[in-house]
Design a protein around this motif. Structure first.
Motif, mmCIF file in Angstrom:
data_model
loop_
_atom_site.group_PDB
_atom_site.id
_atom_site.type_symbol
_atom_site.label_atom_id
_atom_site.label_comp_id
_atom_site.label_asym_id
_atom_site.label_seq_id
_atom_site.Cartn_x
_atom_site.Cartn_y
_atom_site.Cartn_z
ATOM 1 N N ARG A 23 0.836 -1.197 0.000
ATOM 2 C CA ARG A 23 0.000 0.000 0.000
ATOM 3 C C ARG A 23 0.873 1.250 0.000
ATOM 4 O O ARG A 23 2.009 1.231 0.490
ATOM 5 N N ARG A 24 0.364 2.325 -0.555
ATOM 6 C CA ARG A 24 1.064 3.607 -0.596
ATOM 7 C C ARG A 24 0.870 4.306 0.746
ATOM 8 O O ARG A 24 -0.260 4.481 1.203
ATOM 9 N N GLN A 30 6.150 3.266 -0.704
ATOM 10 C CA GLN A 30 5.242 2.135 -0.812
ATOM 11 C C GLN A 30 5.626 1.133 0.277
ATOM 12 O O GLN A 30 6.794 0.773 0.408
ATOM 13 N N ASP A 108 9.527 -0.298 3.808
ATOM 14 C CA ASP A 108 9.138 0.943 3.146
ATOM 15 C C ASP A 108 10.091 1.201 1.979
ATOM 16 O O ASP A 108 11.284 1.454 2.173
ATOM 17 N N LEU A 111 9.986 5.292 -3.905
ATOM 18 C CA LEU A 111 9.594 5.206 -5.308
ATOM 19 C C LEU A 111 10.495 6.104 -6.154
ATOM 20 O O LEU A 111 10.092 7.175 -6.626
ATOM 21 N N VAL A 126 5.126 -1.760 -6.020
ATOM 22 C CA VAL A 126 3.765 -1.287 -6.311
ATOM 23 C C VAL A 126 2.917 -2.351 -7.003
ATOM 24 O O VAL A 126 1.691 -2.234 -7.043
ATOM 25 N N ASP A 188 5.664 13.566 2.381
ATOM 26 C CA ASP A 188 6.450 12.397 2.795
ATOM 27 C C ASP A 188 6.922 12.489 4.245
ATOM 28 O O ASP A 188 7.651 11.614 4.714
#
Length: 266
Positions: A23-24, A30, A108, A111, A126, A188
């Motif tokens: 999940r994002r 991600q 974690d 990306l 992803v 973030d």
């Protein structure tokens, strides 16, 4: 400095698991959750406990792994035919939970994009399918402050955020110091547990094209090394790690009181 970190296991174990979900958690991160009974035996030490992640790249989805003898595995890894050789990257445990003879472990993944495409691990993260096989080779903890440390200086870009989140969570309650954390964007900035005496400075880049690590290095230049009993932990993009170490040494901090590591290269 020895060839291996002092707190690395003498006989690292390979753990098998499967993807439970993905999940994002922010625009640039991600989160992959892994699950297995094997992971229940993972000796999680908190802090920046890290591992080598293996996942299959072959079309059949099979996971062929290198033989591990003590701390040696690289030659065996290269001996695997390229079309069967799994991808390997280094990651920090972002979360760990045991329950009912099993365990879940979170990763974690940043990306990162390259020439308009997601980097290999980011692309896997992803699109990972629940049930897909993975393996983790335990590597222990890199964070290793001397026993007389009175002040902590922690510096990282987004690739080192999971490590700093774990370290801040597990520092002594009376710890004092500064944490400089550079991330791609304001969105973030993730929740962090930390002692009240540690000042956390978030450095979002926001502007596209800004080189990773520049803002963190600028902030580090402005920090005064409190005393000879300080300890610094500087990780992230290669230039951030190496130049950060040089600046700290120029400021008078002994090299044996600095842990640095380049996690990636822009």
């Amino acid at each position: 400095m020895s060839d291996f970190p002092r707190l690395m296991p003498a006989n690292p174990r390979m753990f098998h698991a499967r993807v439970a979900g993905t999940r994002r958690v922010s625009p640039s991160f991600q989160r992959i959750t892994l699950d297995s009974a094997d992971l229940a035996e993972f000796d999680w030490r908190g802090l920046d406990h890290w591992f080598r992640l293996f996942f299959p790249v072959a079309s059949d989805g099979g996971l062929r792994l290198p033989e591990v003898r003590g701390r040696l595995w690289w030659k065996s890894y290269l001996a695997i035919p390229e079309e069967q050789r799994p991808h390997c990257s280094n990651y920090t445990v972002a979360g760990y939970r045991r329950f009912d003879g099993r365990a879940e472990l979170d990763i974690d993944v940043v990306l990162h994009w390259h020439q308009g495409k997601l980097a290999r691990v980011a692309s896997w993260a992803v699109s990972a399918v629940p049930g897909s096989p993975v393996a983790l080779l335990d590597q222990g903890v890199l964070f290793d402050p001397p026993g007389d440390t009175t002040n902590y200086l922690l510096v990282a870009d987004e690739s080192g955020l999971p490590a700093l989140r774990g370290i801040l969570r597990d520092l002594p309650a009376d710890a004092v110091g500064t944490a400089i954390i550079e991330v791609p964007a304001h969105e973030d900035v993730l929740p962090v547990e930390a002692p009240e005496g540690v000042n956390i400075r978030w450095m979002p880049r926001d502007e596209p094209g800004t080189h990773a690590g520049v803002a963190a290095l600028r902030a580090l230049e402005a920090v005064e090394v409190a005393c000879p009993a300080s300890y610094a932990f500087v990780v992230g993009e290669s230039t951030l790690a190496t130049e950060g170490r040089r600046r700290l040494q120029r400021a008078g901090l002994a090299k044996e009181r600095i842990t640095f590591s380049g996690f990636w290269k822009a």
